[in-house]
Design a protein around this motif. Structure first.
Motif, PDB file in Angstrom:
ATOM      1  N   LEU A  28      34.867  48.864  22.752  1.00 21.02           N
ATOM      2  CA  LEU A  28      33.405  48.894  22.761  1.00 21.02           C
ATOM      3  C   LEU A  28      32.824  47.486  22.646  1.00 21.02           C
ATOM      4  CD1 LEU A  28      32.722  52.033  20.552  1.00 21.02           C
ATOM      5  CD2 LEU A  28      32.402  51.813  23.019  1.00 21.02           C
ATOM      6  N   LYS A  29      33.440  46.642  21.829  1.00 26.27           N
ATOM      7  CA  LYS A  29      32.973  45.260  21.703  1.00 26.27           C
ATOM      8  C   LYS A  29      33.109  44.528  23.033  1.00 26.27           C
ATOM      9  CE  LYS A  29      33.805  44.571  16.776  1.00 26.27           C
ATOM     10  NZ  LYS A  29      34.600  43.824  15.774  1.00 26.27           N
ATOM     11  N   GLU A  30      34.208  44.762  23.735  1.00 27.03           N
ATOM     12  CA  GLU A  30      34.416  44.127  25.036  1.00 27.03           C
ATOM     13  C   GLU A  30      33.370  44.601  26.039  1.00 27.03           C
ATOM     14  OE1 GLU A  30      37.800  44.106  28.523  1.00 27.03           O
ATOM     15  OE2 GLU A  30      38.426  44.426  26.442  1.00 27.03           O
ATOM     16  N   ARG A  31      33.074  45.889  26.025  1.00 27.81           N
ATOM     17  CA  ARG A  31      32.048  46.414  26.932  1.00 27.81           C
ATOM     18  C   ARG A  31      30.684  45.814  26.625  1.00 27.81           C
ATOM     19  NH1 ARG A  31      33.227  52.892  27.588  1.00 27.81           N
ATOM     20  NH2 ARG A  31      35.326  52.699  28.392  1.00 27.81           N
ATOM     21  N   ILE A  32      30.365  45.653  25.338  1.00 22.66           N
ATOM     22  CA  ILE A  32      29.081  45.072  24.958  1.00 22.66           C
ATOM     23  C   ILE A  32      28.985  43.638  25.465  1.00 22.66           C
ATOM     24  CG2 ILE A  32      27.750  44.235  22.969  1.00 22.66           C
ATOM     25  CD1 ILE A  32      28.650  46.769  21.493  1.00 22.66           C
ATOM     26  N   LYS A  33      30.074  42.874  25.332  1.00 22.29           N
ATOM     27  CA  LYS A  33      30.065  41.501  25.826  1.00 22.29           C
ATOM     28  C   LYS A  33      29.827  41.465  27.330  1.00 22.29           C
ATOM     29  CE  LYS A  33      33.004  39.487  22.276  1.00 22.29           C
ATOM     30  NZ  LYS A  33      34.302  38.890  21.962  1.00 22.29           N
ATOM     31  N   LYS A  34      30.468  42.399  28.056  1.00 21.30           N
ATOM     32  CA  LYS A  34      30.276  42.441  29.507  1.00 21.30           C
ATOM     33  C   LYS A  34      28.835  42.799  29.862  1.00 21.30           C
ATOM     34  CE  LYS A  34      35.015  43.556  30.844  1.00 21.30           C
ATOM     35  NZ  LYS A  34      35.901  44.561  31.434  1.00 21.30           N
ATOM     36  N   LEU A  35      28.253  43.760  29.141  1.00 22.67           N
ATOM     37  CA  LEU A  35      26.871  44.153  29.418  1.00 22.67           C
ATOM     38  C   LEU A  35      25.905  43.033  29.079  1.00 22.67           C
ATOM     39  CD1 LEU A  35      26.878  47.842  28.153  1.00 22.67           C
ATOM     40  CD2 LEU A  35      26.711  47.048  30.505  1.00 22.67           C
ATOM     41  N   GLU A  36      26.166  42.289  28.002  1.00 24.43           N
ATOM     42  CA  GLU A  36      25.326  41.149  27.656  1.00 24.43           C
ATOM     43  C   GLU A  36      25.414  40.076  28.721  1.00 24.43           C
ATOM     44  OE1 GLU A  36      26.747  40.134  23.777  1.00 24.43           O
ATOM     45  OE2 GLU A  36      25.314  41.468  22.763  1.00 24.43           O
ATOM     46  N   ALA A  37      26.623  39.883  29.254  1.00 21.63           N
ATOM     47  CA  ALA A  37      26.794  38.896  30.314  1.00 21.63           C
ATOM     48  C   ALA A  37      26.043  39.319  31.578  1.00 21.63           C
ATOM     49  CB  ALA A  37      28.285  38.696  30.616  1.00 21.63           C
ATOM     50  N   ILE A  38      26.095  40.581  31.892  1.00 17.37           N
ATOM     51  CA  ILE A  38      25.365  41.090  33.067  1.00 17.37           C
ATOM     52  C   ILE A  38      23.872  40.932  32.846  1.00 17.37           C
ATOM     53  CG2 ILE A  38      24.798  43.180  34.342  1.00 17.37           C
ATOM     54  CD1 ILE A  38      27.720  44.074  33.902  1.00 17.37           C
ATOM     55  N   ALA A  39      23.406  41.242  31.634  1.00 10.66           N
ATOM     56  CA  ALA A  39      21.968  41.153  31.343  1.00 10.66           C
ATOM     57  C   ALA A  39      21.470  39.716  31.412  1.00 10.66           C
ATOM     58  CB  ALA A  39      21.681  41.747  29.964  1.00 10.66           C
ATOM     59  N   SER A  40      22.302  38.766  31.030  1.00  9.27           N
ATOM     60  CA  SER A  40      21.883  37.359  31.056  1.00  9.27           C
ATOM     61  C   SER A  40      22.099  36.714  32.436  1.00  9.27           C
ATOM     62  CB  SER A  40      22.602  36.560  29.987  1.00  9.27           C
ATOM     63  OG  SER A  40      23.982  36.501  30.262  1.00  9.27           O
ATOM     64  N   GLY A  41      22.736  37.429  33.334  1.00 15.31           N
ATOM     65  CA  GLY A  41      22.927  36.933  34.687  1.00 15.31           C
ATOM     66  C   GLY A  41      24.187  36.120  34.880  1.00 15.31           C
ATOM     67  N   VAL A  42      25.094  36.128  33.919  1.00 11.35           N
ATOM     68  CA  VAL A  42      26.335  35.380  34.030  1.00 11.35           C
ATOM     69  C   VAL A  42      27.311  36.204  34.863  1.00 11.35           C
ATOM     70  CG1 VAL A  42      28.282  34.431  32.730  1.00 11.35           C
ATOM     71  CG2 VAL A  42      25.965  34.261  31.820  1.00 11.35           C
ATOM     72  N   ASP A  43      27.974  35.564  35.802  1.00 12.99           N
ATOM     73  CA  ASP A  43      28.961  36.248  36.638  1.00 12.99           C
ATOM     74  C   ASP A  43      30.321  36.159  35.972  1.00 12.99           C
ATOM     75  OD1 ASP A  43      29.946  37.672  38.751  1.00 12.99           O
ATOM     76  OD2 ASP A  43      30.275  35.900  40.007  1.00 12.99           O
ATOM     77  N   LEU A  44      30.958  37.302  35.758  1.00 19.76           N
ATOM     78  CA  LEU A  44      32.273  37.309  35.094  1.00 19.76           C
ATOM     79  C   LEU A  44      33.394  37.052  36.070  1.00 19.76           C
ATOM     80  CD1 LEU A  44      31.767  40.300  32.669  1.00 19.76           C
ATOM     81  CD2 LEU A  44      31.685  37.879  32.150  1.00 19.76           C
TER      82      LEU A  44
END
Length: 83
Positions: free
Chosen positions: A67-83
């Motif tokens: 869940l922590k990993e998913r939250i980090k990914k969603l935060e990255a998507i929300a801020s516009g950072v490409d993973l």
């Protein structure tokens, strides 16, 4: 001015209805919390009210890290950072 105008009656009825719903939901929430507390107390991994280091605890840790990993990914998507 008549005290029992239709607007006053409707407003009072809505206030009473909202109060009843809020009290009912609060009692339901407290009941749900009590149920979960009883489930934790009756857990086979429970040792003096604390969870032991059984396989359920390991699965819970894996799930929390997922869940922590998913939250980090969603935060990255929300801020516009490409993973």
């Amino acid at each position: 001015m008549n005290m029992f105008e239709p607007t006053f009656i409707i407003a009072a009825t809505c206030l009473v209805g909202i109060t009843i719903v809020a009290v009912s939901l609060l009692r339901a929430w407290q009941g749900w919390l009590a149920l979960k507390q009883r489930e934790l107390d009756a857990s086979p991994n429970a040792v003096d009210g604390k969870l032991g280091m059984g396989s359920g605890m390991g699965a819970a840790r894996i799930e929390i890290s997922d869940l922590k990993e998913r939250i980090k990914k969603l935060e990255a998507i929300a801020s516009g950072v490409d993973l």
